[in-house]
Design a protein around this motif. Structure first.
Motif, PDB file in Angstrom:
ATOM      1  N   ALA A   1       5.623 112.555 -25.537  1.00  0.00           N
ATOM      2  CA  ALA A   1       4.661 111.861 -24.677  1.00  0.00           C
ATOM      3  C   ALA A   1       3.276 112.334 -25.121  1.00  0.00           C
ATOM      4  O   ALA A   1       3.127 113.463 -25.586  1.00  0.00           O
ATOM      5  CB  ALA A   1       4.895 112.228 -23.215  1.00  0.00           C
ATOM      6  N   THR A   2       2.292 111.457 -25.010  1.00  0.00           N
ATOM      7  CA  THR A   2       0.950 111.856 -25.449  1.00  0.00           C
ATOM      8  C   THR A   2      -0.003 111.816 -24.263  1.00  0.00           C
ATOM      9  O   THR A   2       0.025 110.868 -23.471  1.00  0.00           O
ATOM     10  CB  THR A   2       0.442 110.908 -26.549  1.00  0.00           C
TER      11      THR A   2
ATOM     12  N   ASP B   1      12.709 109.479 -22.164  1.00  0.00           N
ATOM     13  CA  ASP B   1      13.703 108.795 -21.355  1.00  0.00           C
ATOM     14  C   ASP B   1      13.430 109.107 -19.900  1.00  0.00           C
ATOM     15  O   ASP B   1      12.715 110.038 -19.576  1.00  0.00           O
ATOM     16  CB  ASP B   1      15.109 109.303 -21.721  1.00  0.00           C
ATOM     17  N   GLY B   2      14.030 108.320 -19.074  1.00  0.00           N
ATOM     18  CA  GLY B   2      13.976 108.656 -17.670  1.00  0.00           C
ATOM     19  C   GLY B   2      12.726 108.151 -16.977  1.00  0.00           C
ATOM     20  O   GLY B   2      11.799 107.672 -17.634  1.00  0.00           O
ATOM     21  N   PRO B   3      12.720 108.220 -15.667  1.00  0.00           N
ATOM     22  CA  PRO B   3      11.580 107.698 -14.897  1.00  0.00           C
ATOM     23  C   PRO B   3      10.365 108.621 -14.998  1.00  0.00           C
ATOM     24  O   PRO B   3      10.490 109.820 -15.206  1.00  0.00           O
ATOM     25  CB  PRO B   3      12.112 107.658 -13.461  1.00  0.00           C
ATOM     26  N   LEU B   4       9.225 107.978 -14.821  1.00  0.00           N
ATOM     27  CA  LEU B   4       7.956 108.662 -14.999  1.00  0.00           C
ATOM     28  C   LEU B   4       7.722 109.722 -13.921  1.00  0.00           C
ATOM     29  O   LEU B   4       7.273 110.828 -14.199  1.00  0.00           O
ATOM     30  CB  LEU B   4       6.849 107.605 -14.968  1.00  0.00           C
ATOM     31  N   GLU B   5       8.004 109.314 -12.667  1.00  0.00           N
ATOM     32  CA  GLU B   5       7.641 110.180 -11.546  1.00  0.00           C
ATOM     33  C   GLU B   5       8.228 111.571 -11.697  1.00  0.00           C
ATOM     34  O   GLU B   5       7.537 112.583 -11.513  1.00  0.00           O
ATOM     35  CB  GLU B   5       8.116 109.587 -10.210  1.00  0.00           C
ATOM     36  N   SER B   6       9.493 111.614 -12.064  1.00  0.00           N
ATOM     37  CA  SER B   6      10.132 112.927 -12.133  1.00  0.00           C
ATOM     38  C   SER B   6       9.678 113.698 -13.360  1.00  0.00           C
ATOM     39  O   SER B   6       9.652 114.924 -13.372  1.00  0.00           O
ATOM     40  CB  SER B   6      11.657 112.770 -12.139  1.00  0.00           C
ATOM     41  N   ALA B   7       9.255 112.939 -14.401  1.00  0.00           N
ATOM     42  CA  ALA B   7       8.874 113.626 -15.631  1.00  0.00           C
ATOM     43  C   ALA B   7       7.464 114.205 -15.554  1.00  0.00           C
ATOM     44  O   ALA B   7       7.164 115.194 -16.208  1.00  0.00           O
ATOM     45  CB  ALA B   7       8.970 112.660 -16.810  1.00  0.00           C
ATOM     46  N   LEU B   8       6.617 113.612 -14.716  1.00  0.00           N
ATOM     47  CA  LEU B   8       5.208 114.019 -14.713  1.00  0.00           C
ATOM     48  C   LEU B   8       4.972 115.516 -14.492  1.00  0.00           C
ATOM     49  O   LEU B   8       4.261 116.137 -15.260  1.00  0.00           O
ATOM     50  CB  LEU B   8       4.423 113.201 -13.678  1.00  0.00           C
TER      51      LEU B   8
ATOM     52  N   LYS C   1       2.032 101.272 -15.790  1.00  0.00           N
ATOM     53  CA  LYS C   1       3.436 101.098 -16.178  1.00  0.00           C
ATOM     54  C   LYS C   1       4.245 102.309 -15.720  1.00  0.00           C
ATOM     55  O   LYS C   1       3.903 103.448 -16.024  1.00  0.00           O
ATOM     56  CB  LYS C   1       3.511 100.970 -17.696  1.00  0.00           C
ATOM     57  N   VAL C   2       5.278 102.056 -15.000  1.00  0.00           N
ATOM     58  CA  VAL C   2       6.043 103.161 -14.428  1.00  0.00           C
ATOM     59  C   VAL C   2       7.131 103.627 -15.378  1.00  0.00           C
ATOM     60  O   VAL C   2       7.378 104.802 -15.574  1.00  0.00           O
ATOM     61  CB  VAL C   2       6.656 102.750 -13.077  1.00  0.00           C
ATOM     62  N   ARG C   3       7.775 102.671 -16.041  1.00  0.00           N
ATOM     63  CA  ARG C   3       8.888 103.025 -16.921  1.00  0.00           C
ATOM     64  C   ARG C   3       8.389 103.444 -18.289  1.00  0.00           C
ATOM     65  O   ARG C   3       7.336 103.044 -18.727  1.00  0.00           O
ATOM     66  CB  ARG C   3       9.820 101.823 -17.088  1.00  0.00           C
ATOM     67  N   GLY C   4       9.193 104.214 -18.925  1.00  0.00           N
ATOM     68  CA  GLY C   4       8.880 104.611 -20.281  1.00  0.00           C
ATOM     69  C   GLY C   4       9.156 103.479 -21.245  1.00  0.00           C
ATOM     70  O   GLY C   4       9.777 102.472 -20.891  1.00  0.00           O
ATOM     71  N   GLY C   5       8.677 103.635 -22.446  1.00  0.00           N
ATOM     72  CA  GLY C   5       8.883 102.606 -23.457  1.00  0.00           C
ATOM     73  C   GLY C   5      10.316 102.605 -23.978  1.00  0.00           C
ATOM     74  O   GLY C   5      10.773 101.654 -24.605  1.00  0.00           O
ATOM     75  N   ARG C   6      11.008 103.660 -23.753  1.00  0.00           N
ATOM     76  CA  ARG C   6      12.333 103.849 -24.329  1.00  0.00           C
ATOM     77  C   ARG C   6      13.370 103.678 -23.233  1.00  0.00           C
ATOM     78  O   ARG C   6      13.144 104.084 -22.108  1.00  0.00           O
ATOM     79  CB  ARG C   6      12.398 105.279 -24.862  1.00  0.00           C
TER      80      ARG C   6
END
Lengths: 511, 394
Positions: free
Chosen positions: B268-269, B306-313, B388-393
């Motif tokens: 992620a950048t 991978d995975g949802p944004l909210e949890s990854a942030l 955008k909430v979802r990742g590109g992958r």
């Protein structure tokens, strides 16, 4: 005093023959001088003579004189034995302007101005009848100062028309128009116009006395007068404004200035003058104040450009290369790569070429004048650059300078600015920034020292007059001009609170 | 003789005898846009290479026939015992007066820099023609070669280096060192200089033979050279230089690719948008220590996980913090252990905060610096993750 002067000063004699002899001696014979002998009363042998100049008189007025005299004299004499000049004037001359003169010279001036001198046997005076009516140009749009919005009438060569135009604009009983004649030979009519309670009395007196002190044989244009009464005759700056626009003159008179009308020229002089007025155009006051202010700023900018752009370019390119941004320096250097002359010479060449074209275009008859500018621009703009004589940058610089100098609404002022530019270019080319600054400051110091009829030339900027600033850089709205400039005697122009407002809505009535 | 005539004569004399002193037409100048400094082959003298613009060719046809050769620059070099001697020798070759005021860049080869740069700084600051905004770089290549290679989009090599510096804060991998900064750092009692590194790299692809891949040299700005007094002691790697830049100048933004939490493969950048960087010295029991703190707001600009944004942030925030902290720490490690020189202006901060204490340790600062305790505290927050909430992958 010569014999002729003595004759001119002498009074009319009772004998017509005597008078005719004097006049013949003075006027001799000119083909345009018409002497019309009359016999007013056969029995009493009352002879008379009309003197007038063909070409200057209105034939209708002469007819009126003749009709009145020939038809009614005998009736009048039935009642009376003798007539004085005054009675003659009151009873027999139907013309609108008649006055009595006792001095020979005055009568002669009247004849030569287009009036008619009537001499009657037995009356030791001359009757001057106003019969002026020469051909003249009609009122048309001023050629030197054009406006987009504003009146299209301009002054003409006839001083009466001009003062009439002024009366049409200011119907104030206090507008005074005083007359005098200047020039021992030309006897040119010169009128001073001012509003008595607005203009300062000292100022009017100063103008009057300076005009009176002029000793010159002829005044052919107001430029003569301008040079003979200005404060600093050796200065390159114009300290008396000359304009063809009646609205400008009217505005100036209303600010407490004095206008000098000169016969035979459409250029009216206005004094005193501030330097900044040369940058102000009549349009400023007629268009919306935002617009007026904006274009006034543009003109200030143009004034600066036309004065300094070429000197600055010369200075930078020949001395201060470090002050030019690198990219621009390269562009300039590449344009100059093949030019064999130093920048100074190149600039002088182009400036002179430009002045040459302007002057030639002006002097040529109109249809050819256009050809001059087309050929000139082709040669300078294209061929000279391609031939490697001048750099394209120099063409741009000189062209911008030239165009900027045309944006200054007053011609004499724009000429002096262009004249100042040449020493500036030379100073910049010889001494760089130092020379440029020294010369510019020299001119500024000189301008600061100037006065125009007692008013500092650079006011209201220097000396700073806070109250007069409203009309300097910006043109404030008319409702804010409550006071006149400080040169006026009566300073209140309009009551305060004249800013327009929409009507206040009626409060809703309870039903 | 009237006063007016006297003044006229004086002016005329001035114009004729002294008038054009210092006058030099712009087209008669050899405008230098880059200077390279190398050691001579025997290592004794200096070899000065000047990149001179051929204005007519650099700007193309501007109406007048220019009669150019098509080459926008003309490089010439000369040797001498000192820089000035070399430059004087340059004048033997140059048909025009060499003019320095438009110089963009001074490049020194590594060997030259290791021999000491105080001569260079002295010469170029004494020279009245030179602007203090001239960029200074150290290059691992021969400066001669670096200066005379046409690179990239710009017509003039010097200009391309200049513009690299303008936009260098996007990458932030090299300090913006111009003559003024370098002189300031060199003259400072507290700080040692750090100068940007510029190198030639095959990056451009030839239009005529694109199949050969990158084959055209480009100037690349990344990393920095570290100096002790006026002698270069070593290089900083791009990452280290990036961390060091925070200490000596304002950094506008920074782009950091981060490993996704839990999976090293994807990235992620984030882009650092606003940050408050602060260095605070503290004096306790006669011991100086520093707290380097950074409070950063970042934008998520690329989300390849991978995975949802909210949890990854929150996890990404942690990775970001760690990355930044490690960057600072490894750079400090290099400064304190490898080079043992303070090029971070830390001494300045002590002097400003504790002038009395500084006065005592002033002379010993270089020996104290390697052992000073520096704590790094980074707090990062991702304030904008874009809509955008979802990742590109998937």
């Amino acid at each position: 005093m010569t014999h002729q002067d003595q004759l001119l000063k002498s009074a009319y004699s009772d004998s017509l023959d005597e008078n005719v002899k004097t006049l013949d001696a003075l006027l001799d014979k000119s083909i345009d001088l018409i002497i019309r002998p009359l016999v007013l009363h056969k029995g009493k042998d009352i002879r008379a003579r009309c003197y007038f100049t063909d070409g200057l008189v209105k034939a209708l007025e002469i007819d009126t004189i003749l009709t009145g005299l020939m038809a009614f004299t005998e009736d009048v004499f039935k009642e009376r034995e003798e007539l004085t000049g005054k009675e003659l004037m009151e009873r027999l001359l139907l013309n609108f302007s008649v006055r009595i003169t006792h001095e020979i010279g005055e009568g002669i001036t009247a004849i030569l101005s287009g009036d008619t001198l009537l001499l009657v046997d037995g009356i030791g005076a001359g009757l001057i009848v106003g019969t002026r009516g020469w051909d003249m140009r009609s009122v048309s749009e001023p050629a030197t100062e054009t406006v987009v919005r504003g009146p299209r009438d301009g002054f003409t060569e006839n001083i009466r028309t001009n003062t009439g135009i002024m009366r049409r604009r200011i119907r104030d009983p206090n507008l005074r128009i005083e007359g005098m004649q200047i020039g021992t030979r030309s006897k040119t009519d010169v009128n001073i116009a001012y509003i008595k309670d607005i203009a300062k009395e000292e100022l009017v007196e100063e103008v009057r006395s300076r005009l009176k002190s002029i000793k010159i044989d002829a005044v052919l244009e107001s430029g003569y007068i301008e040079e003979l009464i200005e404060d600093s005759p050796k200065s390159i700056f114009v300290t008396i404004q000359s304009t063809e626009r009646p609205d400008k003159v009217a505005a100036a008179i209303l600010e407490g200035r004095v206008a000098v009308f000169v016969d035979n020229t459409p250029f009216v002089l206005v004094m005193p003058t501030y330097f900044w007025e040369y940058v102000q155009a009549a349009d400023d006051y007629y268009s919306r104040y935002w617009v007026g202010s904006f274009f006034r700023q543009i003109r200030y900018f143009c004034f600066l450009l036309s004065l300094t752009l070429t000197p600055i370019y010369v200075m930078l390119v020949s001395f201060h290369h470090e002050m030019i941004p690198t990219e621009l320096a390269l562009t300039i250097a590449s344009g100059r790569a093949v030019v064999p002359f130093p920048v100074l010479l190149e600039a002088l060449m182009m400036e002179i070429a430009f002045e040459l074209m302007r002057e030639a275009g002006l002097r040529m008859p109109k249809p050819i004048g256009q050809a001059v500018s087309i050929v000139g621009s082709l040669i300078i703009g294209q061929a000279a650059v391609q031939a490697g004589l001048v750099s394209p940058f120099m063409v741009i610089v000189v062209a911008v300078t030239g165009i900027a100098s045309f944006a200054i609404p007053n011609y004499p002022a724009s000429f002096s600015i262009r004249l100042v530019r040449f020493p500036l270019i030379i100073a910049a080319g010889f001494f760089g920034l130092l020379g440029f600054a020294v010369f510019l400051f020299g001119f500024m110091i000189h301008a600061l020292s100037l006065r125009s009829f007692g008013e500092p030339y650079l006011a209201p900027a220097a000396p700073f007059r806070p109250r007069d600033q409203k009309d300097l850089l910006a043109r404030m709205p008319w409702w804010s001009y409550e006071k006149r400039p400080s040169m006026a005697q009566d300073r209140r122009r309009q009551p305060s609170g004249t800013k327009p407002k929409p009507p206040r809505p009626e409060p809703p009535q309870p039903t | 003789m009237s006063a007016l005539r006297r003044i006229g004569c004086a002016l005329l004399a001035l114009a004729l005898f002294a008038g054009c002193a210092g006058k030099q037409e712009i087209s008669e100048l050899a405008i230098v846009t880059g200077v390279g400094l190398d050691l001579t082959d025997d290592g004794e003298g200096v070899r000065v290479t000047a990149q001179i613009v051929r204005a007519a060719d650099a700007r193309g046809q501007t109406g007048a026939p220019a009669g150019g050769t098509g080459e926008p620059i003309y490089s010439v070099s000369a040797e001498g015992d000192t820089i000035f001697a070399a430059i004087r020798n340059l004048a033997r070759i140059s048909s025009r007066r060499v003019y320095w005021a438009h110089n963009f860049v001074i490049a020194m080869s590594e060997e030259y820099a290791r021999e000491g740069i105080s001569d260079m700084v002295d010469f170029f600051t004494r020279n009245h023609e030179l602007r203090m905004e001239t960029w200074v770089v150290v290059t691992p290549d021969r400066a001669e070669e670096f200066i005379s290679t046409r690179t990239g989009i710009e017509i003039l090599p010097g200009e391309s280096v200049e513009k690299l510096f303008w936009y260098s804060d996007i990458v932030g991998e090299a300090p913006q060192t111009n003559m003024m900064n370098v002189e300031e750092m060199l003259l400072s009692d507290t700080t040692h200089p750090m100068i940007a590194r510029a190198a030639l790299r095959k990056a451009g692809i030839s239009n005529k033979k694109p199949e050969k891949g990158a084959s055209v040299n480009q100037a690349e700005l990344s990393g920095a050279a570290v100096f002790k007094k006026d002698r270069m002691v070593g290089w900083l790697k791009p990452g280290e230089a990036r961390a060091a830049v925070f200490f000596i100048q304002d950094v506008e933004s920074l782009i950091l690719p981060l490993a996704c939490p839990g999976e090293e493969k994807h990235k992620a950048t984030v882009e650092l948008q606003e940050h408050r960087f602060n260095v605070k010295p503290a004096l306790k029991n006669g011991e100086i220590s520093f707290l380097v703190s950074m409070d950063a707001d970042a934008d998520l600009v690329e989300f390849g996980c991978d995975g949802p944004l909210e949890s990854a942030l929150p996890d990404i925030e942690k990775v970001l913090e760690k990355e930044l902290r490690q960057g600072f720490e490894s750079m400090l490690e290099v400064a304190q252990n490898d080079y043992q020189v303070d090029f971070l202006k830390l001494g300045d901060r002590v002097r400003n905060e504790y002038p009395v204490y500084w006065h005592r340790i002033e002379r010993r600062w270089d020996s104290i610096f390697p052992d000073v305790e520096i704590e790094v505290d980074v707090h990062a927050e991702i304030t904008s993750s874009v809509l955008k909430v979802r990742g590109g992958r998937k």
